[in-house]
Design a protein around this motif. Sequence first.
Motif, mmCIF file in Angstrom:
data_model
loop_
_atom_site.group_PDB
_atom_site.id
_atom_site.type_symbol
_atom_site.label_atom_id
_atom_site.label_comp_id
_atom_site.label_asym_id
_atom_site.label_seq_id
_atom_site.Cartn_x
_atom_site.Cartn_y
_atom_site.Cartn_z
ATOM 1 N N UNK A 89 -34.850 -18.403 -54.835
ATOM 2 C CA UNK A 89 -35.662 -17.483 -54.025
ATOM 3 C C UNK A 89 -35.374 -17.762 -52.555
ATOM 4 N N UNK A 90 -34.982 -16.697 -51.826
ATOM 5 C CA UNK A 90 -34.658 -16.879 -50.416
ATOM 6 C C UNK A 90 -35.507 -16.021 -49.487
ATOM 7 N N UNK A 91 -36.043 -14.921 -49.994
ATOM 8 C CA UNK A 91 -36.831 -14.041 -49.139
ATOM 9 C C UNK A 91 -37.905 -13.331 -49.947
ATOM 10 N N UNK A 92 -39.056 -13.124 -49.308
ATOM 11 C CA UNK A 92 -40.167 -12.413 -49.915
ATOM 12 C C UNK A 92 -40.416 -12.958 -51.320
ATOM 13 N N UNK A 93 -40.638 -12.069 -52.297
ATOM 14 C CA UNK A 93 -40.857 -12.530 -53.674
ATOM 15 C C UNK A 93 -39.668 -12.193 -54.563
ATOM 16 N N UNK A 94 -38.480 -12.093 -53.955
ATOM 17 C CA UNK A 94 -37.267 -11.780 -54.707
ATOM 18 C C UNK A 94 -36.709 -13.025 -55.373
ATOM 19 N N UNK A 95 -36.516 -12.975 -56.675
ATOM 20 C CA UNK A 95 -35.713 -13.974 -57.384
ATOM 21 C C UNK A 95 -34.285 -13.460 -57.396
ATOM 22 N N UNK A 96 -33.314 -14.391 -57.304
ATOM 23 C CA UNK A 96 -31.915 -13.978 -57.226
ATOM 24 C C UNK A 96 -31.044 -14.796 -58.178
ATOM 25 N N UNK A 97 -29.980 -14.157 -58.623
ATOM 26 C CA UNK A 97 -28.962 -14.814 -59.447
ATOM 27 C C UNK A 97 -27.607 -14.259 -59.045
ATOM 28 N N UNK A 98 -26.575 -15.110 -59.019
ATOM 29 C CA UNK A 98 -26.547 -16.554 -59.264
ATOM 30 C C UNK A 98 -26.827 -17.324 -57.974
ATOM 31 N N UNK A 99 -26.911 -18.661 -58.082
ATOM 32 C CA UNK A 99 -27.082 -19.468 -56.874
ATOM 33 C C UNK A 99 -25.772 -20.110 -56.447
ATOM 34 N N UNK A 100 -24.699 -19.804 -57.185
ATOM 35 C CA UNK A 100 -23.351 -20.246 -56.820
ATOM 36 C C UNK A 100 -22.376 -19.400 -57.637
ATOM 37 N N UNK A 101 -21.100 -19.553 -57.376
ATOM 38 C CA UNK A 101 -20.094 -18.762 -58.090
ATOM 39 C C UNK A 101 -20.115 -19.100 -59.575
ATOM 40 N N UNK A 102 -20.096 -18.064 -60.418
ATOM 41 C CA UNK A 102 -20.137 -18.267 -61.868
ATOM 42 C C UNK A 102 -19.097 -17.395 -62.557
ATOM 43 N N UNK A 103 -17.914 -17.931 -62.710
ATOM 44 C CA UNK A 103 -16.858 -17.205 -63.427
ATOM 45 C C UNK A 103 -17.259 -16.984 -64.877
ATOM 46 N N UNK A 104 -17.978 -17.943 -65.443
ATOM 47 C CA UNK A 104 -18.432 -17.816 -66.832
ATOM 48 C C UNK A 104 -19.393 -16.630 -66.979
ATOM 49 N N UNK A 105 -20.236 -16.435 -65.970
ATOM 50 C CA UNK A 105 -21.167 -15.309 -66.013
ATOM 51 C C UNK A 105 -20.444 -13.973 -65.999
ATOM 52 N N UNK A 106 -19.391 -13.861 -65.188
ATOM 53 C CA UNK A 106 -18.609 -12.629 -65.150
ATOM 54 C C UNK A 106 -17.922 -12.385 -66.491
#
Length: 252
Positions: A154-171
């Motif tokens: 979480x970096x701003x307001x109430x937004x959750x975000x993904x990913x927190x780093x590069x994820x080749x596996x996720x792609x």
Amino acid sequence: MPKLADPPKSKAMEFATPLIPARLVRRYNRFLSDMIIEETGQEVRAHCPNPGAMLGLKDPGMRCWLEPNDDPKKKLDYGWRLAELEDGHMAGIDTSIPNRVVGEGLRAGKVASLSHYTTIRPEVKYGTNSRVDFLLTGEGLPDAYVEVKNVHLRRESDWAEFPDCVTARGAKHLAELTEMVAQGHRAVMLFLIQRTDCGRFKLAADLDPAYARAFDAARAAGVEAICYGTDITVNGVFFGQELPVDPNTQAL
């Protein structure tokens, strides 16, 4: 009509051992952290079950919650489970927990868009040397391939975000889900927010532009994206409410 009591939370998602509070000295080497036990002042080494960047969750002095263990097979006597946030909020650290939480949610019919499926199988082989987190089947229904992603940025307001780093596996997972849609199946990316101070979800396109582009392409091809929150206490991590997903990825 009287309001029905909430169903009891699953024991499967409770911590096996009562957690103890500690202060973070440092997190390093991805899977290790040094902590100071609050009650005794003793400095201990704790397993950090999270290979990610953990942005905002690894600041020295942060109050954390550890799970002690007396298993002789484990090298460390403590496992880091929670980070305590402002205003009493919590974030889950253990990336192995989301699949357990989502599994319980699916079996209890709490994922509305998937509640009609009658068979839920975890860790089924598919794609190229991959296993889908859950394969759901039901009479008269297209098979549903469900991938689960842990979210705790979480970096701003109430937004959750993904990913927190590069994820080749996720792609890679997104490409494999897209192939399942092409074969006539359903494919679902389920983001589980393992922190209690967020109310909506979006991609961190600036942290991994390639994943954001893959996500846009997958959704355009028919891959579904849903998000659920969690209820987190020192007793456990429990499946929460569905939360909105930002329709505008803004891939870079």
